[in-house]
Design a protein around this motif. Structure first.
Motif, PDB file in Angstrom:
ATOM      1  N   PHE A 193     -23.886  92.391 -44.294  1.00 27.69           N
ATOM      2  CA  PHE A 193     -24.822  91.343 -43.901  1.00 27.69           C
ATOM      3  C   PHE A 193     -26.217  91.811 -44.280  1.00 27.69           C
ATOM      4  O   PHE A 193     -26.626  92.930 -43.960  1.00 27.69           O
ATOM      5  CB  PHE A 193     -24.781  91.060 -42.400  1.00 27.69           C
ATOM      6  N   TYR A 194     -26.957  90.924 -44.950  1.00 27.12           N
ATOM      7  CA  TYR A 194     -28.273  91.283 -45.444  1.00 27.12           C
ATOM      8  C   TYR A 194     -29.354  90.613 -44.582  1.00 27.12           C
ATOM      9  O   TYR A 194     -29.449  89.385 -44.539  1.00 27.12           O
ATOM     10  CB  TYR A 194     -28.424  90.844 -46.907  1.00 27.12           C
ATOM     11  N   ASP A 195     -30.125  91.439 -43.885  1.00 26.92           N
ATOM     12  CA  ASP A 195     -31.259  90.942 -43.106  1.00 26.92           C
ATOM     13  C   ASP A 195     -32.413  90.755 -44.085  1.00 26.92           C
ATOM     14  O   ASP A 195     -33.199  91.668 -44.340  1.00 26.92           O
ATOM     15  CB  ASP A 195     -31.612  91.947 -42.002  1.00 26.92           C
ATOM     16  N   TYR A 196     -32.492  89.562 -44.619  1.00 32.10           N
ATOM     17  CA  TYR A 196     -33.453  89.241 -45.675  1.00 32.10           C
ATOM     18  C   TYR A 196     -34.238  88.007 -45.241  1.00 32.10           C
ATOM     19  O   TYR A 196     -33.661  87.061 -44.683  1.00 32.10           O
ATOM     20  CB  TYR A 196     -32.717  88.949 -46.985  1.00 32.10           C
ATOM     21  N   LEU A 350     -24.572  83.039 -47.150  1.00 29.23           N
ATOM     22  CA  LEU A 350     -25.347  83.062 -48.379  1.00 29.23           C
ATOM     23  C   LEU A 350     -26.834  83.035 -48.046  1.00 29.23           C
ATOM     24  O   LEU A 350     -27.243  82.460 -47.041  1.00 29.23           O
ATOM     25  CB  LEU A 350     -25.011  81.845 -49.256  1.00 29.23           C
ATOM     26  N   ILE A 351     -27.650  83.644 -48.894  1.00 32.38           N
ATOM     27  CA  ILE A 351     -29.099  83.579 -48.746  1.00 32.38           C
ATOM     28  C   ILE A 351     -29.580  82.359 -49.524  1.00 32.38           C
ATOM     29  O   ILE A 351     -29.404  82.271 -50.743  1.00 32.38           O
ATOM     30  CB  ILE A 351     -29.770  84.864 -49.249  1.00 32.38           C
ATOM     31  N   LEU A 352     -30.190  81.396 -48.811  1.00 31.67           N
ATOM     32  CA  LEU A 352     -30.516  80.100 -49.388  1.00 31.67           C
ATOM     33  C   LEU A 352     -31.919  79.664 -48.996  1.00 31.67           C
ATOM     34  O   LEU A 352     -32.537  80.240 -48.093  1.00 31.67           O
ATOM     35  CB  LEU A 352     -29.506  79.050 -48.903  1.00 31.67           C
ATOM     36  N   ASN A 353     -32.394  78.624 -49.656  1.00 32.47           N
ATOM     37  CA  ASN A 353     -33.681  78.019 -49.326  1.00 32.47           C
ATOM     38  C   ASN A 353     -33.429  76.757 -48.507  1.00 32.47           C
ATOM     39  O   ASN A 353     -32.954  75.740 -49.029  1.00 32.47           O
ATOM     40  CB  ASN A 353     -34.448  77.679 -50.611  1.00 32.47           C
ATOM     41  N   ASP A 365     -40.874  74.496 -38.125  1.00 32.04           N
ATOM     42  CA  ASP A 365     -39.449  74.214 -38.318  1.00 32.04           C
ATOM     43  C   ASP A 365     -39.133  73.651 -39.698  1.00 32.04           C
ATOM     44  O   ASP A 365     -38.053  73.899 -40.241  1.00 32.04           O
ATOM     45  CB  ASP A 365     -38.953  73.227 -37.255  1.00 32.04           C
ATOM     46  N   ASP A 366     -40.048  72.869 -40.275  1.00 33.83           N
ATOM     47  CA  ASP A 366     -39.766  72.198 -41.542  1.00 33.83           C
ATOM     48  C   ASP A 366     -40.128  73.015 -42.773  1.00 33.83           C
ATOM     49  O   ASP A 366     -39.846  72.595 -43.900  1.00 33.83           O
ATOM     50  CB  ASP A 366     -40.508  70.856 -41.595  1.00 33.83           C
ATOM     51  N   ALA A 367     -40.737  74.161 -42.580  1.00 32.24           N
ATOM     52  CA  ALA A 367     -41.081  75.009 -43.724  1.00 32.24           C
ATOM     53  C   ALA A 367     -39.801  75.521 -44.373  1.00 32.24           C
ATOM     54  O   ALA A 367     -38.932  76.073 -43.699  1.00 32.24           O
ATOM     55  CB  ALA A 367     -41.943  76.175 -43.271  1.00 32.24           C
ATOM     56  N   VAL A 368     -39.674  75.354 -45.688  1.00 35.32           N
ATOM     57  CA  VAL A 368     -38.508  75.885 -46.395  1.00 35.32           C
ATOM     58  C   VAL A 368     -38.689  77.385 -46.591  1.00 35.32           C
ATOM     59  O   VAL A 368     -39.711  77.833 -47.123  1.00 35.32           O
ATOM     60  CB  VAL A 368     -38.300  75.173 -47.741  1.00 35.32           C
ATOM     61  N   VAL A 369     -37.718  78.139 -46.131  1.00 37.17           N
ATOM     62  CA  VAL A 369     -37.732  79.596 -46.232  1.00 37.17           C
ATOM     63  C   VAL A 369     -36.482  80.055 -46.964  1.00 37.17           C
ATOM     64  O   VAL A 369     -35.524  79.308 -47.133  1.00 37.17           O
ATOM     65  CB  VAL A 369     -37.795  80.253 -44.834  1.00 37.17           C
ATOM     66  N   GLU A 370     -36.508  81.302 -47.407  1.00 41.22           N
ATOM     67  CA  GLU A 370     -35.331  81.896 -48.064  1.00 41.22           C
ATOM     68  C   GLU A 370     -34.740  82.890 -47.077  1.00 41.22           C
ATOM     69  O   GLU A 370     -35.374  83.907 -46.744  1.00 41.22           O
ATOM     70  CB  GLU A 370     -35.755  82.576 -49.362  1.00 41.22           C
ATOM     71  N   ILE A 371     -33.509  82.610 -46.619  1.00 39.85           N
ATOM     72  CA  ILE A 371     -32.988  83.307 -45.448  1.00 39.85           C
ATOM     73  C   ILE A 371     -31.465  83.229 -45.444  1.00 39.85           C
ATOM     74  O   ILE A 371     -30.883  82.310 -46.030  1.00 39.85           O
ATOM     75  CB  ILE A 371     -33.575  82.632 -44.182  1.00 39.85           C
ATOM     76  N   PRO A 372     -30.771  84.191 -44.815  1.00 39.41           N
ATOM     77  CA  PRO A 372     -29.304  84.098 -44.726  1.00 39.41           C
ATOM     78  C   PRO A 372     -28.880  82.854 -43.954  1.00 39.41           C
ATOM     79  O   PRO A 372     -29.507  82.486 -42.948  1.00 39.41           O
ATOM     80  CB  PRO A 372     -28.914  85.378 -43.978  1.00 39.41           C
ATOM     81  N   CYS A 373     -27.832  82.223 -44.434  1.00 37.15           N
ATOM     82  CA  CYS A 373     -27.320  81.006 -43.805  1.00 37.15           C
ATOM     83  C   CYS A 373     -25.809  81.079 -43.677  1.00 37.15           C
ATOM     84  O   CYS A 373     -25.127  81.736 -44.472  1.00 37.15           O
ATOM     85  CB  CYS A 373     -27.658  79.772 -44.644  1.00 37.15           C
ATOM     86  N   THR A 374     -25.294  80.378 -42.688  1.00 32.88           N
ATOM     87  CA  THR A 374     -23.864  80.126 -42.586  1.00 32.88           C
ATOM     88  C   THR A 374     -23.598  78.751 -43.181  1.00 32.88           C
ATOM     89  O   THR A 374     -24.286  77.777 -42.843  1.00 32.88           O
ATOM     90  CB  THR A 374     -23.394  80.152 -41.123  1.00 32.88           C
ATOM     91  N   ARG A 381     -26.852  76.405 -42.402  1.00 31.27           N
ATOM     92  CA  ARG A 381     -27.644  76.607 -41.192  1.00 31.27           C
ATOM     93  C   ARG A 381     -28.183  78.032 -41.184  1.00 31.27           C
ATOM     94  O   ARG A 381     -27.404  78.997 -41.309  1.00 31.27           O
ATOM     95  CB  ARG A 381     -26.788  76.384 -39.938  1.00 31.27           C
ATOM     96  N   PRO A 382     -29.510  78.205 -41.038  1.00 30.74           N
ATOM     97  CA  PRO A 382     -30.076  79.556 -41.044  1.00 30.74           C
ATOM     98  C   PRO A 382     -29.599  80.343 -39.829  1.00 30.74           C
ATOM     99  O   PRO A 382     -29.402  79.786 -38.750  1.00 30.74           O
ATOM    100  CB  PRO A 382     -31.582  79.315 -40.993  1.00 30.74           C
TER     101      PRO A 382
END
Length: 453
Positions: A193-196, A350-353, A365-374, A381-382
Motif C-alpha cells: 500500500f502506497y501512502d501517496y 489505484l492512485i487516481l485523480n 472537498d471538490d479539489a481534485v487530488v492525486e491519491i490512493p483510491c478503492t 473513492r479516496p
C-alpha cells in the motif's frame, strides 16, 4: 464492452491496445473506437493496432482481438461507449514547442505540464475538454470517462461539473514510483500500500506498507537501494532523507529549478521539438510504408522512452534509464485495471485523480487530488492517508490556486484570471514576468488570442 479513445491517432495509443490484447478475462473490451480530428494520424495508428492484433493472434490462437474502428465524428465515437479514454493534445506538438520556447526565452522553465508551459497548455485545452465532457453527458451519459489529457488534474477538475464522479483522472508517475520503490526493497509491488498524496505531477510517497510495516524508512536508510531506481538517483539520498519521503519525478523541476533551467537552455532543442521531429517522421514513414507500421512504432517508442526527462537526469548525474525504470506497467495498465474494477466489480487499489472529499484537510472537498483510491462498480473513492506536511501543503495549495485560476480563465476568457495563474506559480518569480509570458503566449497561440491586451 466498447472503449472509445479520444485522441485515437496519438502515438501512445498502441500501449493501451497492447494492454487490451493481454486481457484474457471474461467481459474484456471487444470493440475499440478511435476518434481523432486528423485522419492521417488515425490511419497510421490504425495500421499499428492491426499489426499488433495479428501478432497477438499468432501468440494466442482462439482469442479474438478487440475490433478497431476509426472516425473523425465525435458523436459517432461516443455513442454506445462503456468507457471513454481521453488523451487529446490541443494544438499538437507544435503547440508544445511554443509552450516550452516562450518560457525559456523569458528565462522561465519550459515544460509541458509544470509551470508556465502547463498553464498555457491548460488554457487552450480546457475549453475543448469541457466541450467533450458536455457531449459525453449528452450522447453517452452511462460511460465512465478516464482522463489522461494533460494537465490531468486540472482537466479532470474542469470536466467534473458536467460528468460528476464518472470522470476519473489517471497518471502513470505515482504507480511507477511506488513500483520501483517496492522492487528496491524486495517487496512485491502488487501487495504493497502506497501512502501517496498531492496533485498530478506534484505528489510524494510518504509511506510504503508491507506486512503490516512501513518499509519506507528502511529504504531511505539504504544508499544502495536508493541508487537502484530512478527517483533515488534523481533526487539523491541526502535530500530524500531530509524530506523523509520520495517525491514524484516532476518535483525535480521545483527542487532543482535553477539547475534544470540551465540544462534545458543549454540543449540544442527542447523536448517538444525533439518529439515533434521524431513523431512527424514516424507518421510520414508509416504513410509510405504502412506494412511496417508496428516496427516503425516500436523503434520510435524505444528512443522516446530512453530520452525521457533527460535534462533532469543530467543535472542529477543519474545516468541512462535502465530496464526497470522503463518496464511495462504504465498508464495503460492503470487504465485497464480501472476499467476492469468498475466493469466487473473487482475491488482494486489505484492512485487516481479524484475529488478530495475531506481526505486532505488543507484542500476543500471538490479539489481534485492525486491519491490512493478503492475502486469497484461504484467508481473510485479516496482512502485515508497521512496528512501533508507544512511544506507539502504549501506547495500543493499554491499550485491548486494556479489550477483554479487557469480553469476560471479558460471558462470565461478572463485576462485577469490568466495573469493570476502565471503570477502565482512557484516557478514564476514576478508579476512582470507573468505578464510577459501571458502576452507572448497570446501572440503565438491562436487559442489564447482572447487573452491579448
Amino acid at each position: 464492452m466498447r472503449l472509445t479513445i479520444l485522441g485515437g491517432g496519438g502515438f501512445r495509443v498502441p500501449l493501451v491496445y497492447q494492454a487490451l490484447l493481454g486481457d484474457r478475462g471474461d467481459g474484456r473490451i471487444t470493440s475499440v473506437m478511435l476518434y481523432d480530428t486528423d485522419r492521417s494520424r488515425l490511419s497510421a495508428i490504425g495500421a499499428v493496432l492491426r499489426q499488433q492484433a495479428a501478432s497477438a493472434g499468432t501468440a494466442a490462437p482462439g482469442v479474438d482481438a478487440p475490433v478497431v474502428t476509426e472516425t473523425t465524428d465525435l458523436d459517432e465515437a461516443l455513442r454506445g461507449a462503456d468507457f471513454v479514454f481521453s488523451a487529446i493534445r490541443v494544438g499538437g506538438l507544435e503547440g508544445r514547442t511554443v509552450d516550452e520556447r516562450v518560457a525559456l526565452d523569458l528565462g522561465v522553465l519550459g515544460q509541458e505540464t509544470v509551470g508556465a508551459g502547463g498553464i498555457a497548455y491548460g488554457l487552450r485545452t480546457l475549453p475543448v475538454a469541457v466541450r467533450i465532457a458536455q457531449r459525453i453527458a449528452a450522447v453517452a451519459p452511462q460511460a465512465w470517462v478516464i482522463n489522461f489529457t494533460n494537465p490531468a488534474g486540472m482537466v479532470t477538475e474542469a470536466m467534473i461539473p458536467h460528468l460528476g464522479d464518472r470522470v476519473i483522472g489517471i497518471c502513470d508517475s505515482p504507480s511507477g514510483l511506488g513500483r520501483r520503490a517496492a522492487l528496491a526493497l524486495g517487496v512485491d509491488p502488487s501487495t504493497a500500500f502506497y501512502d501517496y498524496a498531492g496533485l498530478n505531477h506534484l505528489g510524494w510517497l510518504r509511506g510504503l506498507q508491507s506486512g503490516g510495516l512501513d518499509r519506507l524508512p528502511s529504504l531511505l536508510e539504504s544508499g544502495d537501494a536508493l541508487a537502484s531506481f530512478e527517483e533515488g538517483r534523481l533526487f539523491g539520498a541526502d535530500w530524500l532523507r531530509s524530506l523523509g519521503s520520495i517525491p514524484n519525478e516532476y518535483l525535480h523541476y521545483y527542487y532543482f529549478a535553477r539547475e534544470t533551467l540551465a540544462a534545458v537552455q543549454a540543449v540544442r532543442q527542447t523536448r517538444g521539438t525533439f518529439l515533434l521531429g521524431q513523431q512527424s517522421a514516424f507518421y510520414a514513414e508509416t504513410a509510405r510504408h504502412p506494412e511496417q507500421a508496428l516496427e516503425l512504432w516500436q523503434k520510435t517508442r524505444a528512443e522516446r522512452e530512453s530520452t525521457y526527462m533527460v535534462e533532469s537526469r543530467e543535472v542529477a548525474e543519474a545516468g541512462e534509464r535502465d530496464e526497470r525504470d522503463m518496464a511495462a506497467g504504465g498508464y495503460e495498465q492503470v487504465a485497464l485495471s480501472l476499467m476492469r474494477a468498475i466493469a466487473h466489480n473487482e475491488r482494486a487499489s489505484l492512485i487516481l485523480n479524484v475529488r478530495n472529499r475531506g481526505v486532505l484537510r488543507h484542500l476543500d472537498d471538490d479539489a481534485v487530488v492525486e491519491i490512493p483510491c478503492t475502486v469497484d462498480a461504484n467508481g473510485a473513492r479516496p482512502v485515508t492517508v497521512s496528512q501533508l506536511t507544512d511544506h507539502q501543503a504549501g506547495l500543493v495549495c499554491a499550485v491548486k490556486a494556479v489550477e483554479r485560476s487557469t480553469i476560471e480563465a479558460a471558462a470565461g476568457g478572463s485576462r485577469g484570471a490568466a495573469l493570476r495563474a502565471f503570477a502565482w506559480h512557484p516557478l514564476i518569480d514576478s508579476v512582470t514576468a507573468a505578464r510577459k509570458l501571458l502576452d507572448a503566449y497570446a501572440r503565438e497561440l491562436p487559442e489564447l488570442a482572447p487573452f491579448r491586451p
